[in-house]
Structures are given as C-alpha cells and as structure tokens.
Write a protein that holds these residues in place. Structure first.
Motif, mmCIF file in Angstrom:
data_model
loop_
_atom_site.group_PDB
_atom_site.id
_atom_site.type_symbol
_atom_site.label_atom_id
_atom_site.label_comp_id
_atom_site.label_asym_id
_atom_site.label_seq_id
_atom_site.Cartn_x
_atom_site.Cartn_y
_atom_site.Cartn_z
ATOM 1 N N SER A 174 0.803 -1.221 0.000
ATOM 2 C CA SER A 174 0.000 0.000 0.000
ATOM 3 C C SER A 174 0.839 1.275 0.000
ATOM 4 C CB SER A 174 -0.912 0.016 1.231
ATOM 5 O OG SER A 174 -0.129 0.150 2.409
ATOM 6 N N THR A 281 -2.484 -4.647 0.563
ATOM 7 C CA THR A 281 -3.897 -4.627 0.211
ATOM 8 C C THR A 281 -4.162 -5.709 -0.827
ATOM 9 O OG1 THR A 281 -3.565 -2.997 -1.550
ATOM 10 C CG2 THR A 281 -4.064 -2.158 0.657
ATOM 11 N N PRO A 307 -6.893 -3.289 6.558
ATOM 12 C CA PRO A 307 -5.840 -2.700 7.395
ATOM 13 C C PRO A 307 -6.187 -2.813 8.875
ATOM 14 C CG PRO A 307 -6.339 -1.261 5.539
ATOM 15 C CD PRO A 307 -7.386 -2.337 5.536
ATOM 16 N N ARG A 360 -14.563 -2.122 5.577
ATOM 17 C CA ARG A 360 -13.429 -1.462 4.921
ATOM 18 C C ARG A 360 -13.600 0.052 4.898
ATOM 19 N NH1 ARG A 360 -12.379 -5.185 -0.439
ATOM 20 N NH2 ARG A 360 -10.748 -6.531 0.436
ATOM 21 N N GLN A 364 -11.070 2.683 6.603
ATOM 22 C CA GLN A 364 -10.396 3.743 5.864
ATOM 23 C C GLN A 364 -10.629 5.104 6.512
ATOM 24 O OE1 GLN A 364 -8.239 3.441 3.019
ATOM 25 N NE2 GLN A 364 -7.847 5.456 3.925
#
Length: 444
Positions: A174, A281, A307, A360, A364
C-alpha cells in the motif's frame, strides 16, 4: 462431512472449533512447525469477542489481555481532542480487548488440542488436483493426496489456496509501513494510582503515534507509528526488519514535540523489540469460492485484507470462520443436493462481501483520522471523522451480525414451502430477518 482447513491462524482455528462444536469433522494443515507464535497483537472488538465467547474462550482471553472501552485522541500538547468508543459492556455486551498474538494463538491451540481436533504441522499445501460437485482432492508438497468434502483456505494474505480460485490476483504493497516497538512500561497519567493505562492516539502536525497498553495490568505497551516507505523486494523487507538501528531512526523521526509522557515511554525502547508491518492490500475478489461447485472457500486475509487500524482485520476473519461453520453444519444436517449446497455457500458469500465492504469503509475513515493533521486536511470531507463526531457503530459491534444492510449470516435455513415452485434457500440472521432486505428468499 469432512472439512480440510489450510492454515492454523485465527481464522483456521476458529472455524475448526466452531465446526467441532456442531459435530463436523475437520483437519487443519499448517505449513509452519509447531509451535509458531508470531509477532504483534490483536485488537478484538465486541463483534469478535461475542463469537469467541460462544466457543467458551472469552473468559480465558479476557484474563490474559488488556480490556478497555475508549481510544483517546490527543494532540501534541496532550489535550484530548476526541474519544472513539471501541467497546462498551452496557451497549455492546463487551469491552474491547488488546491481546498479544502469541497468547491469543496459544489459547485457541489449547482449545483445539483439548477437543481432539487434528492439526498437521509442517505440512504444506501444494494445489488442487480435482474438484467435483461432491468434494475436492488436493496435493501436499510431500506428494500426499487428500480428499475432503470442502477445502477452506485460511492461509493469509499470501494464500496459496487462492491460486485455485483467483490465480491472477495477488496482494500489493500500500505504500504505508507500520513501525512498532514493544516496551515494558505502564503508559498512563503521571499519577498512575488515579488513572488506569489508556489506549491513546497522538496526532501531531507531522507525525502520529499510537500507544496501546498490553497485558492484563497494562504493564507493557505497544508504540506504533506509520511512515510512507517505498516498496521493497521480499529480501529487502527481511533485511530492513533486521536493521534495528535504521528502524529506530525511522521510528524516532519527528518525535521531538510529543508530550513528556510519550517521550518517557520512548526511552524504554529496546531496539531488539522493534519490528515492521508493511501494509498489503488485496484487490476485490469476484468470488471467494471456486466455481461452479464452490467446494473450495477462502476466509479472512486470504479473501480480503483489511488494514489493522480499527482492529477489524482479525474480527472479520473470526466472523467469516464462525458464520461459514454455521452454514456448513446447517447444510450438512439438511442433506442438500450438491447444487443446493453450492447455492447456500453463494448466499453466505454475498452477505459476507457486503459486510466486509462496509467494514473497509469504516477502517479507511479511521485510518485517515490517524494521519498527521497536515495530511488529513488535504482529504475531501467524508473520508475521515471530524473531531467531535461519534458515528453509530451498533451495526458493527452490536448483538447480532445483521443490524444494517451489510448483514452477516448466522445460519442458512432451507425451507420446503408448500405449493408449486422450487426449494427456497434463506439466509437467516440472529435477529430473525432473512435475506439482504428483510423477510424474503435470497435464492430460489
């Protein structure tokens, strides 16, 4: 029914324990030798702890990790700017839990051994030889062939099982590198008798620092920071991981303006306890299961790499494992035809993919909140939470996996309804609703 599981990490051990609790035979194949312990720790939120509790593991895990409710956001002057609630016994049933990975895996492995689940260590999966509507035959590196009703790939972001389902999909770096140091230090206010150790995120103008107490009494802390770093070859990553002087210099960059108690924690760093985590990722997979028979299934990081910012990577892997095991056991008891079994697995996959997408987005947003203010302020509105905003996370942490449109499947029910028409397969959630939009059939 016999299920072969590749990988003895969190997802593999959890699906084995859940299958065993439902009377389904399974065998785990792990390429590493026993016992492998790993590095780092997990942040487990109420959605995962609730499932681990159903397996009889929560009390033991809770006593061996650091329990907390809130993550404090502070600036360089040590002033609280926001509070994010990751756990709440009254609202969600559980606090959040920070537990080291070696301890977490030890607890799960002990439960697997106690319940007589077979684990074959130092046994590496090679490839699928044949898959039919009835099962799958795969080969181990030593040449052994194994036939099972289902093959579950719980072998991480660099999954070998994934090559059978999506041979052209691979993880990519990433551009973000986490540098982590573990220190034997109680991180709290100066008067430690007045305030327990606190999970804290410090957000400065040019850098950020996450302080995560570990151990039940908070006597250990994990200090973490994130840096932009160029992609490396596998060999260069290994070389960097052993260059402790360089890692220390990277870690200590831009720390001169941190509050005194952060600087004090930094003085306890032992260079030998610094390690790195390059964030990988994974592109969205069109399918987590093999087509057309769906007898090979991916879980956790093998299917989706989230993540670690919000702790949902491990939590969603546990959800994957638990819900899939429930689907498998229900379908096995219903003695469905291979075609209907495949449709049921597809129903599970659809529900899980939608929930993962929402997790996700949440991750983020939280990841963006961890950026230094100079970087965060360049982002468009809606991609991070402004100070003082407190989003409703009951869809994620609340009792049941289905408190929003992104529903997790607790089980699949098969109902032979009277009258003409085909057998209807319904995805049932723990709150009694069906399908993705209320009481409706999701497959016919």
């Amino acid at each position: 029914m016999h299920v072969a599981i590749i990988g003895a990490g969190a997802a593999g051990l959890c699906i084995a324990l859940t299958l065993h609790s439902r009377g389904i035979k399974c065998t785990i194949y792990e390429s590493k030798e026993a016992p492998f312990r790993g590095l780092g720790a997990l942040m487990l939120a109420p959605n995962a702890l609730r499932l681990l509790d159903s397996l009889g593991l929560y009390t033991q895990l809770r006593s061996r990790g650091f329990n907390f409710s809130n993550v404090e956001f502070r600036d360089e002057s040590d002033t609280i700017t926001d509070v994010w609630q990751m756990g709440n016994p009254e609202r969600y049933g559980y606090d959040a839990l920070r537990i080291t990975r070696p301890v977490f895996l030890d607890v799960l492995r002990a439960a697997v051994a106690e319940r007589g689940i077979e684990v074959k260590y130092a046994t590496k999966y090679s490839h699928v030889i044949k898959e039919t509507a009835e099962g799958v035959t795969f080969k181990l590196v030593d040449g052994t062939q194994v036939t099972a009703d289902l093959l579950v790939g719980a072998d991480g972001v660099h999954s070998d099982v994934r090559k059978h389902i999506a041979p052209n999909v691979a993880p990519h770096y990433s551009g973000n590198l986490a540098i982590i140091a573990t220190v034997n230090h109680v991180f709290s206010d100066s008067d430690q008798h007045q305030r327990k150790p606190q999970t804290t995120f410090f957000n400065g103008k040019n850098s950020a620092m996450l302080v995560l107490p570990q151990e039940h009494d908070g006597s250990q802390a994990c200090l973490g920071t994130q840096r932009k770093y160029p992609e490396q070859s596998r060999e260069d990553w290994v070389h960097l991981s052993y260059d402790k002087d360089k890692l220390y210099d990277l870690f200590m960059a831009n720390t001169e303006n941190w509050p005194q108690r952060v600087k004090e924690a930094l003085t306890h760093i032992d260079k030998s306890n610094i390690y790195i985590w390059p964030f990988n990722t994974l592109p969205d997979l069109p399918s987590w299961t093999s087509l057309p028979h769906r007898r090979t299934i991916l879980l956790g990081d093998a299917a989706h790499a989230i993540p670690p910012t919000g702790g949902q990577g491990g939590c969603q892997a546990i959800e994957d494992a638990y819900t899939l095991a429930m689907v498998i056991s229900t379908m096995s008891r219903a003695k469905l035809s291979p075609e209907l079994f495949a449709r049921s697995i597809d129903t599970w996959q659809t529900a899980r993919q939608q929930r993962i997408q929402k997790a996700r987005t949440f991750t983020q947003q939280l990841d963006n909140n961890r950026l230094p203010m100079a970087e965060r302020n360049k982002l468009p509105n809606g991609t991070y939470w402004k100070e003082g905003e407190h989003p409703d996370l009951s869809w994620l942490y609340g009792a049941g996996l289905a408190n929003s449109a992104a529903k997790g499947v607790a089980r699949v029910e098969v109902r032979k309804e009277t009258g003409p028409g085909p057998l209807r397969i319904r995805a049932a959630t723990v709150d009694g609703t069906y399908g993705m939009h209320g009481n409706q059939a999701v497959r016919t």
